[in-house]
Enzyme design. Structure first.
Site, PDB file in Angstrom:
ATOM      1  NE  ARG A 112      13.178  -4.620  -2.405  1.00 12.65           N
ATOM      2  CZ  ARG A 112      11.892  -4.406  -2.141  1.00 12.65           C
ATOM      3  NH1 ARG A 112      10.963  -4.809  -2.979  1.00 12.65           N
ATOM      4  NH2 ARG A 112      11.547  -3.828  -1.013  1.00 12.65           N
TER       5      ARG A 112
ATOM      6  NE  ARG B 268       9.488  -3.722   4.084  1.00  9.10           N
ATOM      7  CZ  ARG B 268      10.349  -3.964   3.095  1.00  9.10           C
ATOM      8  NH1 ARG B 268      11.589  -4.304   3.355  1.00  9.10           N
ATOM      9  NH2 ARG B 268       9.954  -3.868   1.855  1.00  9.10           N
TER      10      ARG B 268
ATOM     11  NE  ARG C  77      12.644  -0.352   0.083  1.00  6.75           N
ATOM     12  CZ  ARG C  77      11.376  -0.680  -0.111  1.00  6.75           C
ATOM     13  NH1 ARG C  77      10.921  -0.847  -1.323  1.00  6.75           N
ATOM     14  NH2 ARG C  77      10.563  -0.838   0.908  1.00  6.75           N
TER      15      ARG C  77
ATOM     16  NE  ARG D 245       2.425  -2.146   2.015  1.00 11.58           N
ATOM     17  CZ  ARG D 245       3.312  -1.710   1.147  1.00 11.58           C
ATOM     18  NH1 ARG D 245       2.984  -0.927   0.190  1.00 11.58           N
ATOM     19  NH2 ARG D 245       4.551  -2.086   1.212  1.00 11.58           N
TER      20      ARG D 245
ATOM     21  CE  LYS E 282       3.344  -4.339  -3.522  1.00 12.43           C
ATOM     22  NZ  LYS E 282       4.201  -5.125  -2.626  1.00 12.43           N
TER      23      LYS E 282
HETATM   24  P1  AMP Z   1       7.151  -0.391  -0.292  1.00 10.37           P
HETATM   25  O1  AMP Z   1       8.183   0.331  -1.096  1.00 10.37           O
HETATM   26  O2  AMP Z   1       5.838  -0.515  -1.005  1.00 10.37           O
HETATM   27  O3  AMP Z   1       7.643  -1.698   0.262  1.00 10.37           O
HETATM   28  O4  AMP Z   1       6.852   0.553   0.972  1.00 10.37           O
HETATM   29  C1  AMP Z   1       7.868   0.884   1.893  1.00 10.37           C
HETATM   30  C2  AMP Z   1       7.228   1.269   3.217  1.00 10.37           C
HETATM   31  O5  AMP Z   1       6.392   2.430   3.032  1.00 10.37           O
HETATM   32  C3  AMP Z   1       6.311   0.210   3.805  1.00 10.37           C
HETATM   33  O6  AMP Z   1       7.025  -0.773   4.539  1.00 10.37           O
HETATM   34  C4  AMP Z   1       5.409   1.072   4.694  1.00 10.37           C
HETATM   35  O7  AMP Z   1       6.099   1.466   5.870  1.00 10.37           O
HETATM   36  C5  AMP Z   1       5.229   2.330   3.844  1.00 10.37           C
HETATM   37  N1  AMP Z   1       4.072   2.208   2.950  1.00 10.37           N
HETATM   38  C6  AMP Z   1       4.076   2.106   1.595  1.00 10.37           C
HETATM   39  N2  AMP Z   1       2.817   2.039   1.103  1.00 10.37           N
HETATM   40  C7  AMP Z   1       1.987   2.105   2.174  1.00 10.37           C
HETATM   41  C8  AMP Z   1       0.576   2.063   2.333  1.00 10.37           C
HETATM   42  N3  AMP Z   1      -0.254   1.936   1.283  1.00 10.37           N
HETATM   43  N4  AMP Z   1       0.085   2.152   3.597  1.00 10.37           N
HETATM   44  C9  AMP Z   1       0.892   2.299   4.661  1.00 10.37           C
HETATM   45  N5  AMP Z   1       2.235   2.312   4.579  1.00 10.37           N
HETATM   46  C10 AMP Z   1       2.790   2.219   3.349  1.00 10.37           C
END
Ligand code: AMP
Length: 223
Positions: free
Chosen positions: A128, A171, A160, A89, A14
């Site tokens: 990654r 996750r 990360r 999400r 994404k």
């Molecule tokens: P990402 O970089 O999108 O993988 O997000 C990293 C982490 O941030 C996720 O594993 C969640 O813990 C939190 N996170 C990101 N976006 C959301 C969302 N829309 N709702 C809830 N938690 C989020």
């Protein structure tokens, strides 16, 4: 206001695709995960609170997430629209986004679902790399030109913290079910376009651009 929503599991690409769409469409790329990571680097309360969930692969609570995105969407550069990456999400977040946009006479243009199988997700996430600005690479299949440095801004690349195998599994197990609900939410509204996220990066971008164009040419009442 043109709002595009990128949907997909963690590791579906994404972020990579949103960066490309942002450049092509001239709209800012707003990634909820990046907002939380930036807040953490800034040492704010939001960052510290979000971290408790991110570290164990859980979703940050809806109220905190919705507030964070709402604040970002009211900034001047978002007035024409945004590419949302990682938000919504959950179904509740999707409804809150619709309410937020409806109050501004806007709506989600196309929800773009980047579909990738679980084996491929695990492979991608465990290799990654990313820079602080959120540009991502994959150690074996999409490495940077210069080891350890971002091609776009030259910033150092890092793994990360939540990309270790255990947190990746957490996750996926905690986040896939709510994501599927969000996919159904947009499918029911006729705004969903699904693309094969396992194709080459440039081909995925082409499919996404085509989906946006196709959707834009369908009258809103039948879309
Ligand atoms: P990402 O970089 O999108 O993988 O997000 C990293 C982490 O941030 C996720 O594993 C969640 O813990 C939190 N996170 C990101 N976006 C959301 C969302 N829309 N709702 C809830 N938690 C989020």
């Amino acid at each position: 206001m043109k709002v595009y929503v990128m949907l997909g599991a963690p590791g579906a690409g994404k972020g990579t695709q949103a960066t490309e769409l942002s450049a092509r469409l001239g709209l800012p790329h707003v990634a909820s995960g990046d907002l939380f990571r930036q807040a953490l680097r800034d040492g704010t309360r939001l960052g510290l609170e979000a971290r408790q969930y991110m570290d164990r692969g859980a979703l940050v609570p809806d109220d905190l997430t919705i507030r964070t995105i709402g604040e970002r969407l009211t900034q001047a550069d978002a007035a024409r629209g945004v590419i949302l990456d990682g938000f919504p999400r959950t179904r509740h977040q999707a409804e809150a986004l619709d309410d937020f946009l409806a109050r501004r006479g806007a709506e989600v243009g196309t929800a773009l679902y980047v579909l990738v199988g679980e084996t491929e997700l695990l492979r991608r996430l465990s290799g990654r790399l990313q820079c602080e600005a959120g540009h991502t690479y994959q150690e074996t299949s999409r490495p940077p030109q210069q080891p350890g440095l971002c091609d776009i801004d030259g910033l150092p690349l890092f793994h990360r913290q939540d990309d270790d195998v255990e947190t990746i599994r957490a996750r996926l197990s905690q986040q896939l079910a709510p994501m599927t609900e969000v996919v159904s939410y947009y499918r029911d509204r006729g705004t969903l376009a699904t693309v094969n996220g396992e194709a080459e990066t440039a081909l995925v971008t082409d499919s996404l651009m085509r989906a946006i164009a196709d959707h834009a040419s369908v009258p809103a009442s039948t879309a």
